[in-house]
Design a protein around this motif. Structure first.
Motif, short mmCIF file in Angstrom:
data_model
loop_
_atom_site.label_atom_id
_atom_site.label_comp_id
_atom_site.label_asym_id
_atom_site.label_seq_id
_atom_site.Cartn_x
_atom_site.Cartn_y
_atom_site.Cartn_z
N GLY A 106 28.33 39.72 50.05
CA GLY A 106 29.39 38.98 49.37
C GLY A 106 30.45 39.91 48.82
N CYS A 107 30.79 39.72 47.56
CA CYS A 107 31.81 40.58 46.91
C CYS A 107 31.17 41.62 46.00
CB CYS A 107 32.77 39.71 46.11
SG CYS A 107 33.83 38.67 47.12
N ARG A 108 29.86 41.79 46.16
CA ARG A 108 29.17 42.70 45.24
C ARG A 108 29.76 44.11 45.23
NH1 ARG A 108 25.63 43.55 41.89
NH2 ARG A 108 24.98 41.41 41.69
N GLN A 109 30.16 44.63 46.41
CA GLN A 109 30.62 46.02 46.47
C GLN A 109 32.12 46.17 46.18
OE1 GLN A 109 29.43 47.68 50.27
NE2 GLN A 109 27.44 46.69 50.13
N VAL A 110 32.76 45.05 45.95
CA VAL A 110 34.23 45.07 45.77
C VAL A 110 34.64 45.94 44.57
CG1 VAL A 110 36.25 43.66 45.21
CG2 VAL A 110 34.65 42.91 46.96
N VAL A 111 33.98 45.69 43.46
CA VAL A 111 34.33 46.42 42.22
C VAL A 111 34.16 47.92 42.44
CG1 VAL A 111 33.73 46.74 39.78
CG2 VAL A 111 33.72 44.46 40.78
N ALA A 112 33.01 48.29 43.07
CA ALA A 112 32.74 49.72 43.31
C ALA A 112 33.81 50.33 44.22
CB ALA A 112 31.36 49.87 43.93
N PHE B 60 38.97 41.37 46.75
CA PHE B 60 39.65 42.67 46.68
C PHE B 60 41.02 42.53 46.01
CE2 PHE B 60 36.70 44.44 49.93
CZ PHE B 60 36.43 45.65 49.31
N ILE B 61 41.76 41.53 46.44
CA ILE B 61 43.11 41.33 45.87
C ILE B 61 43.00 41.11 44.35
CG2 ILE B 61 45.08 39.73 45.82
CD1 ILE B 61 44.53 39.26 48.86
N ASP B 62 42.03 40.27 43.97
CA ASP B 62 41.84 39.94 42.54
C ASP B 62 41.47 41.19 41.74
OD1 ASP B 62 41.57 37.91 40.47
OD2 ASP B 62 39.43 38.37 40.53
N GLU B 63 40.52 41.92 42.28
CA GLU B 63 40.04 43.11 41.56
C GLU B 63 41.12 44.19 41.49
OE1 GLU B 63 37.31 43.15 39.91
OE2 GLU B 63 37.45 45.26 39.28
N MET B 64 41.84 44.39 42.60
CA MET B 64 42.90 45.41 42.62
C MET B 64 44.01 45.06 41.62
SD MET B 64 43.12 46.12 46.71
CE MET B 64 44.42 47.34 46.75
N SER B 65 44.38 43.78 41.58
CA SER B 65 45.43 43.35 40.62
C SER B 65 44.95 43.59 39.20
CB SER B 65 45.74 41.87 40.79
OG SER B 65 45.93 41.56 42.12
N ARG B 66 43.66 43.29 38.97
CA ARG B 66 43.09 43.48 37.64
C ARG B 66 43.13 44.95 37.22
NH1 ARG B 66 39.56 39.31 35.95
NH2 ARG B 66 39.06 38.86 38.12
N GLU B 67 42.90 45.79 38.21
CA GLU B 67 42.84 47.24 37.92
C GLU B 67 44.22 47.90 38.00
OE1 GLU B 67 40.22 49.14 36.93
OE2 GLU B 67 39.11 47.24 36.75
N GLY B 68 45.24 47.13 38.28
CA GLY B 68 46.61 47.66 38.28
C GLY B 68 47.07 48.23 39.60
#
Ligand SMILES: Nc1ncnc2c1ncn2[C@@H]1O[C@H](COP(=O)(O)OP(=O)(O)OP(=O)(O)O)[C@@H](O)[C@H]1O
Length: 419
Positions: free
Chosen positions: A408-414, A371-379
């Motif tokens: 796993g982390c499958r739903q994180v991006v969504a 989540f941290i990684d994806e959120m940072s990526r998305e700003g």
């Protein structure tokens, strides 16, 4: 006359001091009866005796002086009667004696000056020289081989790949290390007797495709775009009708790439995702490519197979052994591989030569990292409480105090996309 000077009178003469005689104190009978010749012979005898006496006296004094110098110790145990044998020994044994023992010289062979000195010639052994040369050649070859091995693996920048995997992949340390180890061993040499086949397995959302993407990205940057193939079955061969065409095109594409790679002296990388959706015909084609009988170029290639085959049992195994598996005392790969291998070989013979890499279920903490990684990526600012709240929305297997994500982390991006 002679009767008067019988031998009886000579002892008398000897008893007297010869000097007295010389002074003229001779017996009266001599003056009265002796002739001149008799007198002169007696005088000569006396002179001779005196000279001998004086010489003996002088020599005795000299010897006494020498012996007093030699024997420094006040109490000498040597006999008082002088003998030359003892005297010589004493001098030699005295350390202060000026006659020091001479050093023994090395025995020398003296050659007559008139003749030529025949020195034995040293024989040069040819075999010895050859041996030295051989040693040098072997050393240089080993040194060169080690250098070449390093050079070869350096161009694939596995250190860079390791950093990427550490940075981008969460909770799969054992798999990442094993993957790098296989790649390092394979890429250290160019000549191989079989291709490297790595098969990635695991439940959904644990990062298999993610790792596949990272590998493709990395190898594209080191060997070039044209030597890396990513094959998604559902995309490249979506329907059953396409299968004959798919097998043909896969075969020709792989053949082209390995030939091209051989020319460039590089190793091509083939990544097949969603292998569980591959029709049997395609699996057979792939097996023929992986186990070729003929050409060398097919042996120098890396195949990465990604699937969720065996995921139910991987999940069961991890949950049952969660306490040891998570704390790192259990090697998931070592424990799971025998079982996974027998299952996969029954599935298709393609997996016969593959090295299996099972992925772990992801714990909640790793899901939060996603989540941290994806959120940072998305700003978005990855606020801790916000991340925890998002992670709470997913479902988990709970074993003791541990929580393993179902997906796993499958739903994180969504989830992040909905923010
Ligand atoms: N271990 C992980 N580390 C970092 N990100 C991960 C990890 N696992 C999954 N992700 C993220 O989750 C998403 C889905 O993961 P991925 O596609 O790799 O799952 P998968 O294991 O291939 O599952 P599936 O078998 O369902 O395809 C990826 O976009 C990736 O960003």
């Amino acid at each position: 006359m002679f009767q008067n000077h019988t031998p009886e009178c000579f002892p008398k003469m000897e008893e007297q001091d010869p000097s007295d005689r010389l002074r003229g104190d001779q017996p009266k009978e001599t003056k009265e009866n002796g002739s001149f010749s008799q007198f002169s012979s007696s005088v000569r005898a006396m002179v001779r005796i005196r000279q001998k006496y004086q010489a003996m006296k002088k020599r005795r004094l000299e010897i006494a002086a020498v012996s007093s110098q030699s024997f420094m110790s006040p109490r000498s145990t040597s006999p008082k009667v002088f003998t030359f044998e003892n005297f010589q020994d004493t001098i030699n044994s005295n350390p202060a004696s000026p006659h020091k023992r001479k050093k023994k010289r090395k025995a020398r062979v003296l050659f007559p000056s008139s003749s030529l000195r025949a020195v034995p010639t040293k024989e040069r052994s040819r075999a010895k020289n050859c041996l030295y040369l051989l040693c040098i050649i072997v050393f240089l070859q080993i040194y060169n081989a080690i250098e070449n091995l390093d050079d070869h693996v350096l161009k694939y920048d596995l250190d860079g790949l390791e950093k990427t995997l550490k940075r981008e992949v969460f909770g799969q340390q054992e798999v990442a290390e094993s993957l790098l180890g296989h790649l390092h061993d394979y890429l250290s040499t160019y000549v191989h007797n079989k291709p490297l086949v790595l098969s990635l397995h695991g439940p959904t959302g644990v990062g298999k495709s993610h790792v596949g993407r990272l590998l493709a990205q990395h190898f594209r940057s080191v060997v070039g775009e044209d030597l890396v193939m990513q094959y998604f079955v559902l995309h490249h061969c979506p329907t059953e009708d396409d299968i004959p065409q798919c097998t043909k095109s896969l075969d020709s594409h792989v053949s082209e790439m390995v030939t091209h790679a051989e020319e460039q002296e590089k190793i091509p990388v083939f990544i097949f995702d969603e292998v569980e959706h591959m029709p049997r015909e395609l699996l057979d084609t792939l097996q023929d490519l992986i186990h070729p009988k003929n050409n060398n170029e097919y042996l120098n290639a890396i195949y990465i197979l990604i699937s969720n085959l065996g995921h139910e049992d991987i999940t069961k195994f991890v949950l049952h052994n969660s306490s040891v598996a998570v704390s790192g005392h259990l090697s998931l790969i070592q424990e799971l591989n025998p079982w996974l291998r027998s299952y996969l070989e029954r599935y298709h013979m393609l997996f016969l030569e593959a090295d299996l890499l099972p992925f772990m279920l992801l714990e909640k903490s790793y899901v939060m990292d996603c989540f941290i990684d994806e959120m940072s990526r998305e700003g978005f600012y990855p606020d801790r409480s916000h991340v925890e709240r998002l992670a709470e929305e997913l479902s988990y297997y709970i074993v003791g105090e541990r929580e393993f994500s179902h997906s796993g982390c499958r739903q994180v991006v969504a989830k992040v996309n909905l923010l």
